[in-house]
Design a protein around this motif. Structure first.
Motif, PDB file in Angstrom:
ATOM      1  N   SER A 177       0.833  -1.205   0.000  1.00  0.00           N
ATOM      2  CA  SER A 177       0.000   0.000   0.000  1.00  0.00           C
ATOM      3  C   SER A 177       0.866   1.253   0.000  1.00  0.00           C
ATOM      4  O   SER A 177       0.603   2.212  -0.734  1.00  0.00           O
TER       5      SER A 177
ATOM      6  N   ASN B  41       2.429   1.536  -3.388  1.00  0.00           N
ATOM      7  CA  ASN B  41       1.440   1.965  -4.373  1.00  0.00           C
ATOM      8  C   ASN B  41       1.216   3.473  -4.327  1.00  0.00           C
ATOM      9  O   ASN B  41       1.194   4.165  -5.354  1.00  0.00           O
ATOM     10  N   VAL B  42       1.062   3.999  -3.090  1.00  0.00           N
ATOM     11  CA  VAL B  42       0.832   5.443  -2.948  1.00  0.00           C
ATOM     12  C   VAL B  42       2.057   6.224  -3.423  1.00  0.00           C
ATOM     13  O   VAL B  42       1.948   7.204  -4.180  1.00  0.00           O
ATOM     14  N   GLN B  43       3.230   5.787  -2.998  1.00  0.00           N
ATOM     15  CA  GLN B  43       4.433   6.519  -3.356  1.00  0.00           C
ATOM     16  C   GLN B  43       4.737   6.410  -4.858  1.00  0.00           C
ATOM     17  O   GLN B  43       5.269   7.349  -5.466  1.00  0.00           O
TER      18      GLN B  43
ATOM     19  N   VAL C  49       2.648   9.019  -6.433  1.00  0.00           N
ATOM     20  CA  VAL C  49       3.237  10.346  -6.216  1.00  0.00           C
ATOM     21  C   VAL C  49       4.431  10.549  -7.133  1.00  0.00           C
ATOM     22  O   VAL C  49       4.600  11.612  -7.759  1.00  0.00           O
TER      23      VAL C  49
ATOM     24  N   ALA D  42       3.283   7.872   3.263  1.00  0.00           N
ATOM     25  CA  ALA D  42       2.181   7.598   2.349  1.00  0.00           C
ATOM     26  C   ALA D  42       1.129   8.694   2.378  1.00  0.00           C
ATOM     27  O   ALA D  42       0.063   8.543   1.779  1.00  0.00           O
TER      28      ALA D  42
ATOM     29  N   VAL E  15      -5.148   4.027   4.626  1.00  0.00           N
ATOM     30  CA  VAL E  15      -4.457   4.488   3.413  1.00  0.00           C
ATOM     31  C   VAL E  15      -5.189   4.023   2.160  1.00  0.00           C
ATOM     32  O   VAL E  15      -5.329   4.770   1.185  1.00  0.00           O
ATOM     33  N   ARG E  16      -5.687   2.803   2.180  1.00  0.00           N
ATOM     34  CA  ARG E  16      -6.241   2.221   0.965  1.00  0.00           C
ATOM     35  C   ARG E  16      -7.716   2.551   0.753  1.00  0.00           C
ATOM     36  O   ARG E  16      -8.161   2.674  -0.387  1.00  0.00           O
TER      37      ARG E  16
ATOM     38  N   ARG F 238      -6.986  11.821   5.502  1.00  0.00           N
ATOM     39  CA  ARG F 238      -5.528  11.815   5.529  1.00  0.00           C
ATOM     40  C   ARG F 238      -5.008  11.882   6.950  1.00  0.00           C
ATOM     41  O   ARG F 238      -3.818  12.109   7.174  1.00  0.00           O
TER      42      ARG F 238
ATOM     43  N   ALA G 168      -7.932  -0.811  -3.927  1.00  0.00           N
ATOM     44  CA  ALA G 168      -6.506  -0.730  -4.270  1.00  0.00           C
ATOM     45  C   ALA G 168      -5.863  -2.092  -4.370  1.00  0.00           C
ATOM     46  O   ALA G 168      -4.745  -2.326  -3.985  1.00  0.00           O
TER      47      ALA G 168
END
Length: 430
Positions: free
Chosen positions: A239, A242-244, A247, A314, A349-350, A355, A383
């Motif tokens: 996770s 995936n987020v990074q 970005v 994240a 996060v997913r 936030r 996700a």
């Protein structure tokens, strides 16, 4: 009665299979229960090997013993070729007593009755009947064995007390009735020993089944534990990755420095994931096989700051609060608490549009309360998630005798609330 390996992998070492917990898989003989000689019992499971050793030994004993017995019975018919053929027929049929115990019992009884009716000397021929009865009863054919014994005894009575005048040897008289008492005692002894052996065999079968069920249960529990560990490690790390990655892709042209930071975070998260996965897989190895200690201790709440930092990378701000006096936790509870917080933050996060998240730890005598909140709302995406996170958290809590509640809050957002009992151990005593 009267008076090189064959698979072609020459350079490859092959290892025996091992249990999931690192122990050695017991051999079938070790799981069977009971002494080793039970594997050659007359009534063991059908389909076993042919008992030729015991049958050959019995054949020799019957032939030699009958020869000695004939010397003391000069009034009986001498042992001729037919007599010896009948004496050998019983042990020969006993070769199949494991596979066809009832048929063999009928055949052996008929052969012995023909031998008696022909006027040959009494002797060890009755041992073949005892072995056949034993095999049939131990194999579970009790009533068939009783019927055959009853019919054989009735045949003996007819031959010895009524039909003797029509059968060899010529001029033979009736048998004394007094000999029927030791015969009856012998029959009762054979049946009793066979029944005792049958009961013991059933008891060993029950123990064997219970051991097999316990081994399967332990293996299932170990597989479930490893599955939970791998899910928690991979779900959290992937996770973050995936987020990074998103970005980094978004800022690759406009802000290369921020993209570099995202790639650095991906590298750190993947390295940590690989280390934890390796640690989980190392538990599958037999202790001492590699001659090295575990690479790292199991994670616990002392690594909560690292978890918060990973969540921050994240894009999730985590606030941690604590009530009560912080105490050392038993290893199982410490790992479960860490994994529950990790999975809850991963879900934020997913699956959450928020936030921010709050983690609250409440230490009480014999209990630890965990509460993880986020403000929501849900994003409606998974996700790539598997949906096993909440189930894994519940299993972890249940394995310690604790409880967990997870669901939407009345005022919006989502809450995970876990209660874990703490059982102090010596190594955790300050």
């Amino acid at each position: 009665m009267r008076g090189r390996n064959r698979s072609g992998d020459e350079g490859r070492t092959r290892h025996a299979p091992r249990a999931c917990g690192g122990g050695r898989v017991p051999s079938p003989e070790g799981r069977a229960g009971g002494p080793p000689w039970v594997r050659d019992w007359p009534g063991r499971e059908p389909g076993g090997g042919v008992p030729w050793r015991s049958s050959l030994l019995l054949a020799v004993f019957v032939l030699v013993g009958s020869g000695f017995a004939a010397r003391g019975q000069p009034d009986r018919e001498p042992l001729d070729a037919l007599a010896r053929a009948l004496l050998l027929a019983g042990p020969a049929m006993l070769l199949l007593r494991h596979r066809y115990p009832v048929t063999v019992l009928h055949g052996v009884a008929a052969t012995a009755l023909v031998y008696l009716g022909a006027g040959y000397p009494y002797g060890p021929v009755f041992l073949t009947i005892a072995v056949a009865v034993f095999a049939a009863i131990v194999a579970g054919h009790r009533y068939a064995a009783w019927w055959v014994l009853g019919l054989l005894w009735a045949g003996h009575l007819l031959v010895a007390h009524w039909l003797y005048r029509y059968l060899p040897p010529a001029g033979d008289g009736p048998a004394p009735w007094g000999q029927e008492l030791p015969i009856a005692a012998s029959v009762v002894a054979i049946v009793t020993l066979s029944e005792l052996a049958r009961v013991r065999r059933q008891e060993w079968a029950r123990v064997r089944a219970e051991r097999a069920a316990a081994e399967k249960r332990r293996a299932d529990e170990e597989r479930l534990r490893i599955a939970r560990e791998l899910h928690d490690v991979l779900a959290h790390s992937i996770s973050v990755i995936n987020v990074q990655a998103g970005v980094g892709l978004a800022l690759l042209d406009s802000d290369p420095e921020q993209a570099r930071t995202a790639l650095t975070t991906i590298k750190a998260a993947s390295k940590e994931a690989l280390g934890e996965v390796r640690q989980v897989l190392d538990t599958l190895r037999t202790p001492g096989e590699r001659g090295e200690a575990p690479r790292a201790p199991a994670p616990g709440l002392d690594r909560l700051p690292e978890l918060v930092e990973q969540a921050a990378s994240a894009g999730l701000a985590v606030e941690v609060t604590t009530d009560g006096t912080r105490a050392d936790l038993p290893p199982g509870a410490d790992l479960a608490a860490f994994r529950i917080v990790q999975e809850a933050l991963t879900n934020v996060v997913r699956h959450s549009g928020s936030r921010t998240a709050r983690v609250h730890l409440a230490y009480a005598p014999g209990r630890l309360d965990l509460r993880i909140d986020d403000e929501g709302p849900a994003t409606g995406t998974d996700a790539g998630g598997t949906g096993n996170g909440l189930a894994g958290m519940r299993e972890r809590a249940a394995s310690l005798g604790g409880t967990i509640e997870a669901g939407p809050r009345p005022d919006g957002g989502f809450r995970v609330h876990a209660t874990l009992p703490l059982r102090p151990t010596k190594e955790n005593t300050p």
